[in-house]
Design a protein around this motif. Structure first.
Motif, PDB file in Angstrom:
ATOM      1  N   THR A 225     -11.723  13.373 -19.683  1.00 41.50           N
ATOM      2  CA  THR A 225     -11.893  11.931 -19.581  1.00 41.50           C
ATOM      3  C   THR A 225     -13.336  11.558 -19.841  1.00 41.50           C
TER       4      THR A 225
ATOM      5  N   ALA B 225      -6.974   4.371 -24.086  1.00 41.77           N
ATOM      6  CA  ALA B 225      -7.205   4.944 -22.762  1.00 41.77           C
ATOM      7  C   ALA B 225      -6.196   4.409 -21.773  1.00 41.77           C
TER       8      ALA B 225
ATOM      9  N   SER C 175      -3.166   6.643 -19.679  1.00 38.32           N
ATOM     10  CA  SER C 175      -3.059   6.719 -18.230  1.00 38.32           C
ATOM     11  C   SER C 175      -1.620   6.672 -17.749  1.00 38.32           C
TER      12      SER C 175
END
Length: 601
Positions: free
Chosen positions: A239, A254, A258
């Motif tokens: 990350t 991103a 998740s």
């Protein structure tokens, strides 16, 4: 052969052929094929060196050419060792031959037609450098302030390492750190480049792929002399953290990585229907009945995109058809295997990622119905597809490797402009019954003898996926003329469907290609194949699930999701499927006759 200018650098790699033991006759063909593939990989890398001249920063060649080349060579060398190991002692000490280097061509030197001269000492992996940081792969921050890449620790998650594996494990632990350092350097030198998804697509995604291969080598090294460690897959994904500056807003990719949210779902009744494409030139269909994956054949391999790499698919796949398929399958092993198909001459393998209920680590649910339908072409008759033709549809790397047409942050836009023009019409009530009387008689007498010749083109190295190939696959029974690239919410009485249409315009020569797509492509919007291709029967895989909840999602509390690689966040855009055709010639000819004569078989 790639021609380079007199002053150009060339890529040189350690010789593999001369480091092999005596090759058993049973393995000779497969070894020869993969040795040729090693040379093809060098040629492609040298060609990339020419065409990319002037691109990127100081680390471009290492990150974009030499690193991926080493990963490809690792997989290919592993296949060579596996082929020999099936019939004799598996050769050892080949791991160090994967890493290549950039030298200077001097004079008019061009790349060798085989690996460099055997007298050249094997190039040491980058991790062997004495200046490499310690093996604990904690993150080293960039030389400047700001964001930095952080990765899960691997060393602390390993069991006790046997003495025989210690050196190889240490080398790969150091390589993990080298990869992080290179990624952080790339983060610095590329500051300001690209769009909002640049870091995910150009740095974090490739880093996760490299770490997956390296972690797999660590597990393999331990597994040779002790129990292979499990539970390491989740350590590949890194990350972007913050080194002290204010945290930036996450990019769309991103967010997707998740995990899915309510924005990834759409009411199927709000998706626009699409006009069907009429197949008048070859209107018949042929259905191969191979059951459902309740038999338990599942693994996280992908023999097409990551041959020879255990867990190379990075998600769990379900299979029907060929019962032996895994990362180490070959044309020969597939042809000799048993099958779940009613027609025993269909030893093809058909696979797709599982669905999960209860989160990314939740229970895998299997389809209650699988239909494998071969169909015609709108504009022409079809010709027989060759044995061992590789087929891929969808994009497993749609989040980290490209831009899907409908991302999680978009409002639904499933119109005729972004979905295929040819959609399914079969729903559970009109799917053909699975009876012996409606399948042609074709005894399994034509298998290994009908194999196509194995050339370097039928076992290519892995290549980046094409995000443009991400195609809508989701629908509901009763709404089969609507496909969406979001997860559908089906109304009461309707079940979840996934529909995978495979490309069907074959180049007439290759069983596979470096990107697993250019050897067989999709018809154009009118259903016609490109001029330099020929139409083969198009495979449509339809899956129906009667035990997936239809509850409304609430934030990150979602009813189901597709399994995916760690970098892909279970995005619906990453849905995909694959197949390898292993039908006998007689059966394939029956398929062609049914389709071209307009019959339903």
């Amino acid at each position: 052969m790639v021609n380079l200018s007199a002053s150009a650098d060339t890529i040189t790699c350690p010789n593999v052929a001369d480091k092999l033991p005596d090759i058993p006759a049973q393995a000779q063909a497969e070894v020869d094929r993969n040795l040729k593939l090693l040379q093809t990989q060098i040629n492609e890398a040298n060609n990339r060196l020419i065409t990319s001249a002037g691109e990127g920063g100081p680390n471009f060649v290492q990150n974009a050419i030499l690193g991926p080349l080493a990963d490809k060579r690792t997989a290919t060398i592993n296949r060579i060792a596996t082929a020999i190991g099936r019939v004799a002692d598996r050769p050892t000490g080949l791991d160090g031959l994967a890493t290549c280097k950039l030298g200077n061509g001097g004079g008019a030197t061009a790349p060798a037609t085989q690996d460099p001269d055997a007298s050249e000492p094997p190039t040491s992996p980058p991790s062997d450098d004495a200046t490499t940081p310690p093996s604990d792969n904690a993150t080293t921050p960039p030389a400047t302030g700001g964001n930095k890449i952080t990765c899960p620790d691997v060393a602390g998650k390993l069991p006790e390492i046997p003495a025989q594996a210690q050196a190889e494990v240490d080398r790969n632990l150091k390589l993990l750190q080298t990869q992080i350092n290179e990624a952080n350097n790339r983060l610095i030198t590329s500051a300001g480049e690209g769009g909002p998804n640049f870091v995910q697509n150009a740095i974090l995604g490739p880093l996760a792929d490299k770490r997956t291969a390296t972690i797999n080598r660590i597990a393999t090294a331990i597994g040779r002399v002790a129990d292979r460690p499990t539970g390491l897959d989740g350590l590949a994904k890194c990350t972007l953290g913050n080194g002290g500056a204010a945290t930036s807003k996450p990019s769309a990719s991103a967010k997707a990585a998740s995990g899915p949210t309510a924005d990834d779902f759409v009411d199927i009744q709000s998706v626009d229907p699409v006009q069907q494409l009429q197949r008048t030139a070859s209107s018949g269909t042929f259905v191969s009945r191979c059951g459902t994956p309740q038999e338990g054949h599942a693994n996280s391999d992908n023999v097409i995109t990551a041959p020879g790499v255990a867990k190379g698919g990075q998600q769990q796949n379900d299979y029907v058809g060929n019962v032996s398929t895994d990362a180490f399958s070959t044309n020969e092993s597939l042809a000799a295997s048993d099958t779940t198909c009613r027609i025993r001459a269909d030893r093809s393998t058909y696979f797709w990622p599982v669905l999960r209920v209860g989160g990314a680590d939740g229970n895998a649910v299997r389809p209650s119905l699988v239909q494998l339908q071969f169909r015609g072409n709108a504009m022409s008759k079809v010709t027989a597809a060759p044995q061992f033709l590789r087929l891929i549809t969808g994009d497993a790397q749609a989040v980290s490797g490209g831009r899907p047409s409908d991302t999680a942050s978009d409002a639904p836009s499933d119109t005729a402009s972004d979905v295929p023009t040819d959609l399914p019409t079969d729903v559970p009530t009109d799917l053909p019954s699975d009876t012996a009387s409606d399948v042609p008689s074709d005894p399994p007498t034509d298998t290994a003898s009908a194999k196509a010749s194995d050339t370097a083109t039928d076992a290519p190295s892995d290549a980046p996926s094409d995000a443009a190939n991400a195609r809508p696959t989701w629908s509901c029974t009763g709404f089969a003329n609507r496909l969406t690239d979001k997860y559908p919410i089906c109304p009461s009485g309707s079940n979840l469907m996934r529909v995978f249409d495979m490309p069907s315009c074959w180049d007439g020569q290759n069983l596979d290609s470096a990107d697993h797509r250019t050897h067989v492509v999709f018809p154009d919007e009118n259903g016609a194949c490109p001029a330099d291709t020929q139409a083969v029967p198009q495979l449509r895989v339809t899956l129906v699930y009667d035990d997936v909840p239809n509850t409304q999602p609430d934030g990150t509390n979602v009813p189901f999701m597709v399994d995916s690689a760690p970098s892909e966040g279970n995005s619906p855009n990453t849905d995909h499927a694959g197949a390898i055709a292993v039908m006998s010639k007689q059966l394939m000819n029956n398929v062609v006759r049914c389709i071209n004569s307009g019959r339903r078989c």
